[in-house]
Write an enzyme that holds these catalytic residues in place. Structure first.
Site, mmCIF file in Angstrom:
data_model
loop_
_atom_site.group_PDB
_atom_site.id
_atom_site.type_symbol
_atom_site.label_atom_id
_atom_site.label_comp_id
_atom_site.label_asym_id
_atom_site.label_seq_id
_atom_site.Cartn_x
_atom_site.Cartn_y
_atom_site.Cartn_z
ATOM 1 N N CYS A 35 0.864 -1.177 0.000
ATOM 2 C CA CYS A 35 0.000 0.000 0.000
ATOM 3 C C CYS A 35 0.904 1.231 0.000
ATOM 4 C CB CYS A 35 -0.860 -0.076 1.252
ATOM 5 S SG CYS A 35 -1.845 1.363 1.530
ATOM 6 N N CYS A 63 -10.985 14.655 4.317
ATOM 7 C CA CYS A 63 -11.996 13.731 4.873
ATOM 8 C C CYS A 63 -11.863 13.756 6.403
ATOM 9 C CB CYS A 63 -11.780 12.316 4.345
ATOM 10 S SG CYS A 63 -11.778 12.249 2.542
ATOM 11 N N CYS A 114 -10.124 10.798 8.424
ATOM 12 C CA CYS A 114 -8.851 10.252 7.940
ATOM 13 C C CYS A 114 -7.665 10.981 8.574
ATOM 14 C CB CYS A 114 -8.803 10.371 6.418
ATOM 15 S SG CYS A 114 -7.182 10.019 5.721
ATOM 16 N N CYS A 135 -4.582 4.808 7.071
ATOM 17 C CA CYS A 135 -3.850 5.809 6.299
ATOM 18 C C CYS A 135 -3.415 7.022 7.127
ATOM 19 C CB CYS A 135 -4.789 6.147 5.158
ATOM 20 S SG CYS A 135 -4.825 7.717 4.445
HETATM 21 N N1 SAH Z 1 -7.111 9.228 -1.108
HETATM 22 C C1 SAH Z 1 -7.475 7.942 -1.575
HETATM 23 C C2 SAH Z 1 -6.498 6.856 -1.205
HETATM 24 C C3 SAH Z 1 -5.914 6.909 0.171
HETATM 25 S S1 SAH Z 1 -7.037 6.595 1.485
HETATM 26 C C4 SAH Z 1 -8.888 7.590 -1.128
HETATM 27 O O1 SAH Z 1 -9.447 8.319 -0.316
HETATM 28 O O2 SAH Z 1 -9.408 6.605 -1.621
HETATM 29 C C5 SAH Z 1 -7.281 4.841 1.307
HETATM 30 C C6 SAH Z 1 -8.561 4.325 1.892
HETATM 31 O O3 SAH Z 1 -8.521 4.416 3.335
HETATM 32 C C7 SAH Z 1 -9.799 5.101 1.451
HETATM 33 O O4 SAH Z 1 -10.816 4.208 1.078
HETATM 34 C C8 SAH Z 1 -10.135 5.870 2.695
HETATM 35 O O5 SAH Z 1 -11.479 6.258 2.726
HETATM 36 C C9 SAH Z 1 -9.767 4.898 3.782
HETATM 37 N N2 SAH Z 1 -9.636 5.468 5.103
HETATM 38 C C10 SAH Z 1 -9.074 6.631 5.459
HETATM 39 N N3 SAH Z 1 -9.148 6.810 6.781
HETATM 40 C C11 SAH Z 1 -9.756 5.713 7.278
HETATM 41 C C12 SAH Z 1 -10.124 5.304 8.596
HETATM 42 N N4 SAH Z 1 -9.868 6.067 9.635
HETATM 43 N N5 SAH Z 1 -10.757 4.122 8.743
HETATM 44 C C13 SAH Z 1 -11.033 3.357 7.662
HETATM 45 N N6 SAH Z 1 -10.703 3.671 6.402
HETATM 46 C C14 SAH Z 1 -10.083 4.853 6.208
HETATM 47 FE FE1 SF4 Z 2 -9.654 11.524 2.122
HETATM 48 FE FE2 SF4 Z 2 -7.584 10.553 3.469
HETATM 49 FE FE3 SF4 Z 2 -8.054 9.678 0.973
HETATM 50 FE FE4 SF4 Z 2 -7.179 12.170 1.420
HETATM 51 S S1 SF4 Z 2 -6.088 10.285 1.882
HETATM 52 S S2 SF4 Z 2 -8.833 11.594 0.066
HETATM 53 S S3 SF4 Z 2 -8.195 12.730 3.302
HETATM 54 S S4 SF4 Z 2 -9.355 9.383 2.760
#
Ligand code: SAH
Ligand code: SF4
Length: 353
Positions: free
Chosen positions: A105, A116, A119, A336
């Site tokens: 990853c 978000c 996140c 992440c």
């Molecule tokens: N920016 C991209 C890829 C990185 S995040 C995206 O948002 O898809 C990768 C995945 O981790 C995404 O599906 C995101 O929603 C998820 N993710 C981020 N924070 C998270 C959390 N706290 N718990 C579960 N999934 C999470």
């Molecule tokens: Fe959203 Fe985190 Fe993916 Fe950025 S890395 S788009 S903040 S989930």
């Protein structure tokens, strides 16, 4: 400053070598050293003539990110690295060892501008894009590690820090390098781009006509709920986003995955499950449900297994293919951006476990 060979595209490397008055096949040899042999130094490149090697010693380096922290999950199946780039910024890379093979990853940015709420990367804000070389370097570093153990990288996902389609040019260049059969040689079907859903860039990626997989982090099936969790979602409606996903499937033949991180009492309601079913039931796709991994900057908690299963049942009843994914590596902050968040900024992240 010397040029980092891992920072060059194949085209740029060829131009550099031709500019030195060398034949183009020398660029191919160097490319092989970098992406087939995974060379860590110029001295390994023994089939290059001494005069060329001397010139290279003066002008280029074989750059490598520095490992500043490593964590292994209790079950030993997930390993997370914090890698430091040349300017001291750090990103996370996670290697997950499943029975079906090793999955890496990788990160595409330092921080993220999408914000978000749930996140850890979103909570730290945007610091900078990674170059294509810095993206590829994560795969090269882990492949070196795997080869030492007699294994090979099987799958690669853009699910680390950052939004890959916000850093479109570098992401596409990195993929081109990773799937180059004459270089790193990963099958395109083994690469998955995960995106928060930048609809125009999804369409652009579709037009590359690669066999790369696409995961759209949908999280909510109504615009109201989605824009509450994902500020960047205000740019596109869920209907536009799903249409972009459909376009991706039509152009590439790859069934899109919709990701939903379920938050107790927030986006895990029956109403959301019904809305999601209506939204995607007429297209070939797959829905991945993951209970949210709680983070320091957001109050929401992961949905209970009961609520996740109930959500899944609604989708299944409507004929939508759906799986519940239990997160691996939660004990090593494998969500992440969480390791970097826990260790603080690049300067203080020196702890190695
Ligand atoms: N920016 C991209 C890829 C990185 S995040 C995206 O948002 O898809 C990768 C995945 O981790 C995404 O599906 C995101 O929603 C998820 N993710 C981020 N924070 C998270 C959390 N706290 N718990 C579960 N999934 C999470
Ligand atoms: Fe959203 Fe985190 Fe993916 Fe950025 S890395 S788009 S903040 S989930």
């Amino acid at each position: 400053m010397k040029t980092d060979l891992y920072g060059l595209t194949r085209q740029e490397l060829t131009e550099l070598v031709l500019g030195w008055g060398e034949p183009a096949f020398r660029a191919q040899q160097i490319w092989h050293w970098l992406y087939r042999q995974l060379a860590t130094s110029l001295t390994e490149m023994h089939n290059l003539p001494p005069a060329l090697r001397e010139r290279m010693e003066r002008q280029v380096v074989v750059g490598q990110p520095k490992l500043v922290a490593a964590r292994k999950s209790a079950d030993g199946e997930a390993e997370k690295w914090l890698l430091e780039m040349a300017d001291g910024e750090t990103v996370e890379t996670v290697l997950m060892s499943y029975d079906r093979g090793d999955t890496l990853c990788i990160s595409s940015q330092v921080g993220c501008a999408m914000g978000c709420l749930f996140c850890a990367t979103g909570q730290m804000g945007f610091r900078r894009h990674l170059s294509s070389g810095e993206i590829v370097a994560q795969a090269v570093a882990s492949e070196r590690e795997l080869r030492r153990k007699g294994r090979r990288l099987k799958n690669l996902v853009f699910m680390g820090m950052g939004e890959p389609l916000h850093n479109y040019a570098a992401t596409v260049e990195a993929i081109r390098c990773l799937i180059d059969p004459d270089g790193f040689g990963l099958g395109a079907r083994r690469v998955t781009v995960s995106t928060v859903g930048l609809a125009p860039q999804i369409r652009r990626l579709a037009d590359e006509e690669w066999q790369v997989g696409l995961a759209i982090s949908l999280h909510a099936a109504t615009d109201e709920e989605r824009s509450r969790l994902i500020p960047a979602a205000r740019g596109w409606s869920v209907v536009e986003l799903v249409a972009a996903g459909r376009h991706y499937w039509e152009r590439t033949g790859r069934r899109v995955t919709f990701e939903c991180a379920l938050i107790q009492g927030e986006n895990d309601t029956l109403k959301q499950a019904e809305a999601l079913s209506r939204l995607v039931s007429d297209m070939p796709c797959h829905v991945n449900l993951i209970p949210l991994n709680a983070t320091a900057g957001y109050v929401g908690q992961g949905s209970s297994p009961k609520r996740v299963n109930r959500f899944c049942q609604v989708l299944t009843r409507h004929g939508v293919s759906c799986t519940v994914r239990l997160r691996r590596g939660t004990d090593i902050e494998a969500g992440c951006g969480q390791l970097r968040q826990q260790l603080g900024t690049a300067a203080s992240a020196t702890q190695t476990a």
